[in-house]
Design an enzyme around this catalytic site. Structure first.
Site, short mmCIF file in Angstrom:
data_model
loop_
_atom_site.label_atom_id
_atom_site.label_comp_id
_atom_site.label_asym_id
_atom_site.label_seq_id
_atom_site.Cartn_x
_atom_site.Cartn_y
_atom_site.Cartn_z
N CYS A 147 0.82 -1.23 0.00
CA CYS A 147 0.00 0.00 0.00
C CYS A 147 0.85 1.27 0.00
O CYS A 147 0.33 2.36 -0.22
CB CYS A 147 -0.95 0.02 1.19
SG CYS A 147 -2.23 -1.24 1.07
N HIS B 193 -12.10 9.59 -9.95
CA HIS B 193 -10.91 9.69 -10.79
C HIS B 193 -9.93 10.74 -10.27
O HIS B 193 -9.47 11.61 -11.01
CB HIS B 193 -11.29 9.96 -12.25
CG HIS B 193 -11.84 8.74 -12.92
ND1 HIS B 193 -13.15 8.37 -12.80
CD2 HIS B 193 -11.25 7.81 -13.69
CE1 HIS B 193 -13.35 7.26 -13.47
NE2 HIS B 193 -12.21 6.89 -14.02
N GLU C 216 -13.10 -0.78 0.15
CA GLU C 216 -11.89 -0.64 -0.65
C GLU C 216 -11.79 -1.81 -1.63
O GLU C 216 -11.27 -1.68 -2.73
CB GLU C 216 -10.68 -0.60 0.28
CG GLU C 216 -9.45 -0.03 -0.36
CD GLU C 216 -8.37 0.21 0.66
OE1 GLU C 216 -8.23 1.36 1.11
OE2 GLU C 216 -7.66 -0.75 1.01
#
Length: 114
Positions: free
Chosen positions: A23, A65, A103
């Protein structure tokens, strides 16, 4: 008490710089968000809030985005995203009671101030 729930999705990239694993590198997710709104009173049409208004508000606050590290004021964990989205909905005067951010299909965080 009535609880209304609306969902949306958004695509975004992020990284968690101090994370000890993968991550820490730039990567993206297709996040799913569910916002919950509660109320005891119904309007003249028999609604707490119109679903269309809630869906529109949720679509306006999600950072589709985007690079989340440039959008959120702190870390870009699911926990931080859920709390941040909760705050953005509350600022609009909506009766938001919780926000859940997925997520992945198997990992989510639900934020509620209670």
């Amino acid at each position: 008490m009535y609880t209304l729930r609306v969902r949306t999705q958004f695509e975004a990239a992020h990284c968690i710089p101090d994370h000890p694993g993968a991550c820490s590198r730039l990567h993206g997710h297709r996040y799913e968000v569910e916002a919950e709104f509660t109320g005891r009173e119904l309007d003249g049409l028999g609604m707490v809030v119109d679903f269309g208004d809630l869906k529109r508000a949720l679509a306006e606050v999600v950072p589709d985005h985007s690079y989340l590290n440039d959008v959120l004021p702190g870390p870009t964990t699911a926990e931080a995203i859920a709390e941040w989205l909760f705050g953005r909905l509350a600022e609009r005067g909506l009766p938001v009671s919780a926000v859940t951010v997925w997520e992945t299909a198997d990992c989510a965080c639900r934020y509620s101030p209670q």
